[in-house]
Design a protein around this motif. Structure first.
Motif, PDB file in Angstrom:
ATOM      1  N   SER A   1     -18.070  11.162 -13.509  1.00 23.70           N
ATOM      2  CA  SER A   1     -16.644  11.298 -13.533  1.00 23.70           C
ATOM      3  C   SER A   1     -15.994  11.356 -12.035  1.00 23.70           C
ATOM      4  O   SER A   1     -15.133  10.735 -11.846  1.00 23.70           O
ATOM      5  N   ASN A   2     -16.737  12.241 -11.314  1.00 28.15           N
ATOM      6  CA  ASN A   2     -16.088  12.644 -10.002  1.00 28.15           C
ATOM      7  C   ASN A   2     -16.445  11.416  -9.054  1.00 28.15           C
ATOM      8  O   ASN A   2     -15.661  11.264  -8.410  1.00 28.15           O
ATOM      9  N   ARG A   3     -17.547  10.935  -9.161  1.00 24.23           N
ATOM     10  CA  ARG A   3     -18.177   9.757  -8.183  1.00 24.23           C
ATOM     11  C   ARG A   3     -17.029   8.549  -8.741  1.00 24.23           C
ATOM     12  O   ARG A   3     -16.472   7.958  -7.743  1.00 24.23           O
ATOM     13  N   ALA A   4     -16.900   8.384  -9.936  1.00 23.31           N
ATOM     14  CA  ALA A   4     -15.921   7.074 -10.483  1.00 23.31           C
ATOM     15  C   ALA A   4     -14.430   7.268 -10.149  1.00 23.31           C
ATOM     16  O   ALA A   4     -13.832   6.441  -9.632  1.00 23.31           O
ATOM     17  N   ARG A   5     -13.985   8.589  -9.910  1.00 22.46           N
ATOM     18  CA  ARG A   5     -12.510   9.026  -9.772  1.00 22.46           C
ATOM     19  C   ARG A   5     -12.336   8.770  -8.118  1.00 22.46           C
ATOM     20  O   ARG A   5     -11.472   8.176  -7.545  1.00 22.46           O
ATOM     21  N   ARG A   6     -13.609   9.300  -7.350  1.00 22.35           N
ATOM     22  CA  ARG A   6     -13.331   9.063  -5.888  1.00 22.35           C
ATOM     23  C   ARG A   6     -13.464   7.363  -5.769  1.00 22.35           C
ATOM     24  O   ARG A   6     -12.769   6.890  -4.692  1.00 22.35           O
ATOM     25  N   ILE A   7     -14.158   6.710  -5.989  1.00 15.46           N
ATOM     26  CA  ILE A   7     -14.307   5.284  -5.822  1.00 15.46           C
ATOM     27  C   ILE A   7     -13.151   4.731  -6.235  1.00 15.46           C
ATOM     28  O   ILE A   7     -12.450   3.745  -5.532  1.00 15.46           O
ATOM     29  N   ALA A   8     -12.440   5.219  -7.273  1.00 18.27           N
ATOM     30  CA  ALA A   8     -11.110   4.551  -7.805  1.00 18.27           C
ATOM     31  C   ALA A   8     -10.026   4.556  -6.859  1.00 18.27           C
ATOM     32  O   ALA A   8      -9.365   3.869  -6.685  1.00 18.27           O
ATOM     33  N   LYS A   9     -10.031   5.901  -6.400  1.00 16.76           N
ATOM     34  CA  LYS A   9      -8.986   6.500  -5.389  1.00 16.76           C
ATOM     35  C   LYS A   9      -9.106   5.812  -4.190  1.00 16.76           C
ATOM     36  O   LYS A   9      -8.364   5.104  -3.562  1.00 16.76           O
ATOM     37  N   GLU A  10     -10.470   5.410  -3.606  1.00 12.43           N
ATOM     38  CA  GLU A  10     -10.700   4.892  -2.584  1.00 12.43           C
ATOM     39  C   GLU A  10      -9.917   3.284  -2.310  1.00 12.43           C
ATOM     40  O   GLU A  10      -9.573   2.759  -1.598  1.00 12.43           O
ATOM     41  N   ILE A  11     -10.650   2.661  -3.667  1.00 13.01           N
ATOM     42  CA  ILE A  11     -10.017   1.347  -3.752  1.00 13.01           C
ATOM     43  C   ILE A  11      -8.509   1.267  -3.814  1.00 13.01           C
ATOM     44  O   ILE A  11      -7.904   0.265  -3.288  1.00 13.01           O
ATOM     45  N   ALA A  12      -7.900   2.330  -4.374  1.00 12.63           N
ATOM     46  CA  ALA A  12      -6.446   2.087  -4.534  1.00 12.63           C
ATOM     47  C   ALA A  12      -5.572   2.515  -3.278  1.00 12.63           C
ATOM     48  O   ALA A  12      -4.735   1.789  -3.089  1.00 12.63           O
ATOM     49  N   ASP A  13      -6.508   3.386  -2.470  1.00 12.65           N
ATOM     50  CA  ASP A  13      -5.791   3.484  -1.001  1.00 12.65           C
ATOM     51  C   ASP A  13      -5.957   2.442  -0.310  1.00 12.65           C
ATOM     52  O   ASP A  13      -5.164   1.986   0.819  1.00 12.65           O
ATOM     53  N   ILE A  14      -7.001   1.562  -0.529  1.00 14.90           N
ATOM     54  CA  ILE A  14      -7.124   0.273   0.551  1.00 14.90           C
ATOM     55  C   ILE A  14      -6.198  -0.748   0.188  1.00 14.90           C
ATOM     56  O   ILE A  14      -5.662  -1.286   0.834  1.00 14.90           O
ATOM     57  N   LYS A  15      -5.882  -0.698  -1.182  1.00 13.32           N
ATOM     58  CA  LYS A  15      -4.818  -1.723  -1.846  1.00 13.32           C
ATOM     59  C   LYS A  15      -3.418  -1.369  -0.982  1.00 13.32           C
ATOM     60  O   LYS A  15      -2.683  -1.999  -0.986  1.00 13.32           O
ATOM     61  N   ALA A  16      -3.026  -0.003  -1.053  1.00 14.25           N
ATOM     62  CA  ALA A  16      -1.924   0.552  -0.427  1.00 14.25           C
ATOM     63  C   ALA A  16      -1.853   0.504   0.803  1.00 14.25           C
ATOM     64  O   ALA A  16      -0.738   0.535   1.438  1.00 14.25           O
TER      65      ALA A  16
ATOM     66  N   THR B   1      -1.503  -1.963   3.635  1.00 16.44           N
ATOM     67  CA  THR B   1      -1.654  -3.509   3.889  1.00 16.44           C
ATOM     68  C   THR B   1      -1.689  -3.422   5.351  1.00 16.44           C
ATOM     69  O   THR B   1      -1.893  -4.662   5.888  1.00 16.44           O
ATOM     70  N   HIS B   2      -1.597  -2.399   6.132  1.00 19.93           N
ATOM     71  CA  HIS B   2      -1.872  -2.904   7.784  1.00 19.93           C
ATOM     72  C   HIS B   2      -3.118  -3.195   8.021  1.00 19.93           C
ATOM     73  O   HIS B   2      -3.146  -3.900   8.919  1.00 19.93           O
ATOM     74  N   SER B   3      -3.939  -2.661   7.365  1.00 16.99           N
ATOM     75  CA  SER B   3      -5.520  -2.733   7.925  1.00 16.99           C
ATOM     76  C   SER B   3      -5.943  -4.283   7.504  1.00 16.99           C
ATOM     77  O   SER B   3      -6.889  -4.799   8.226  1.00 16.99           O
ATOM     78  N   LYS B   4      -5.256  -4.923   6.571  1.00 15.87           N
ATOM     79  CA  LYS B   4      -5.737  -6.226   5.857  1.00 15.87           C
ATOM     80  C   LYS B   4      -7.142  -6.119   5.530  1.00 15.87           C
ATOM     81  O   LYS B   4      -7.785  -7.289   5.843  1.00 15.87           O
TER      82      LYS B   4
END
Length: 245
Positions: free
Chosen positions: A3-18, A20-23
């Motif tokens: 669950s810890n790994r899944a939460r981290r990956i999900a958060k990383e994906i959400a951070d990337i989506k948020a 928009t500058h880095s494209k």
């Protein structure tokens, strides 16, 4: 998946989506599988890869973040540190220099930077490296041709140079790109002392979890200076990390 790994990956994906500058973008290959992702970024400006769209296959090992993601280019490109046949990548950030502080986003930024700063003396593809060393102009021509053919980069007018991948441009951009990667790495500490956070990381916790625990407990950032925490705070942080508080 833990669950810890899944939460981290999900958060990383959400951070990337948020961001928009880095494209840069990342999506699961299958909706319910966070261990197999597909990354995407644009070729950096002033390089033969400018204007191209590059896709990267990303597989997350069970030991993540203590082991790096396994990445390879899906998009064919002509670059000394990427196999022109398989897309395999030679990059120390994805091997010996990996750290749990790094993220999928920072790894993709490193790949994007690699397109600006090829390292022909440490090649993944000897043929490409040899061309870059012996004939940089020919290297640029082939790299640009592949960018147009495989990555959808626009054709440039005759005589219009790409401006990158020469010995001069490599020297000019090397320090800037390293500083950008280092800045992204330190941003994960949210202003806390790296040494202070890393004492908990050495116990087996990842940086985002430790920072979140510090912020939950209300630990003073002390302008990024290192200091010894009081025993009571140590107990509160540890309890938070073990989901006991």
């Amino acid at each position: 998946m833990s669950s810890n790994r899944a939460r981290r990956i999900a958060k990383e994906i959400a951070d990337i989506k948020a961001d928009t500058h880095s494209k840069i973008s990342v999506e699961p290959v299958k909706d319910d599988d966070l261990t197999h992702l597909r990354g995407q970024f644009m070729g950096p400006p002033d390089t033969p890869y400018e204007g191209g769209t590059y896709f990267v296959d990303i597989k997350i090992p069970s030991e993540y973040p203590f082991r790096p993601p396994v990445m390879k280019f899906e998009t064919k490109l002509w670059h000394p540190n990427v196999s022109s046949q398989t897309g395999a990548i030679c990059l120390d950030t994805l091997s010996s220099q990996w750290s749990p502080v790094l993220t999928i986003k920072s790894a993709l930024i490193s790949l994007q930077s690699l397109l600006s700063t090829p390292e022909p003396k440490d090649p993944q593809d000897a043929e490409v490296a040899g061309m870059l060393i012996r004939n940089p102009a020919e290297f640029e021509h082939v790299a640009r041709d592949w960018a147009v053919k495989y990555a959808g980069a626009p054709k440039k007018e005759s005589g219009e140079g790409s401006g990158g991948a020469t010995a001069e441009s490599i020297k000019k951009k090397q320090q800037k790109d390293r500083e950008r990667v280092e800045k992204d790495r330190l941003a994960a500490y949210h202003g806390y002392s790296k040494d202070l956070i890393d004492r908990f990381v050495d116990m087996g916790f990842d940086v985002p979890a430790v920072v979140a625990a510090f912020e939950y407990v209300g630990i003073d950032k002390m302008d990024g200076q290192d200091y010894e925490l009081e025993e009571a705070y140590m107990g509160d942080i540890t309890a938070r990390l073990f989901n006991e508080a």
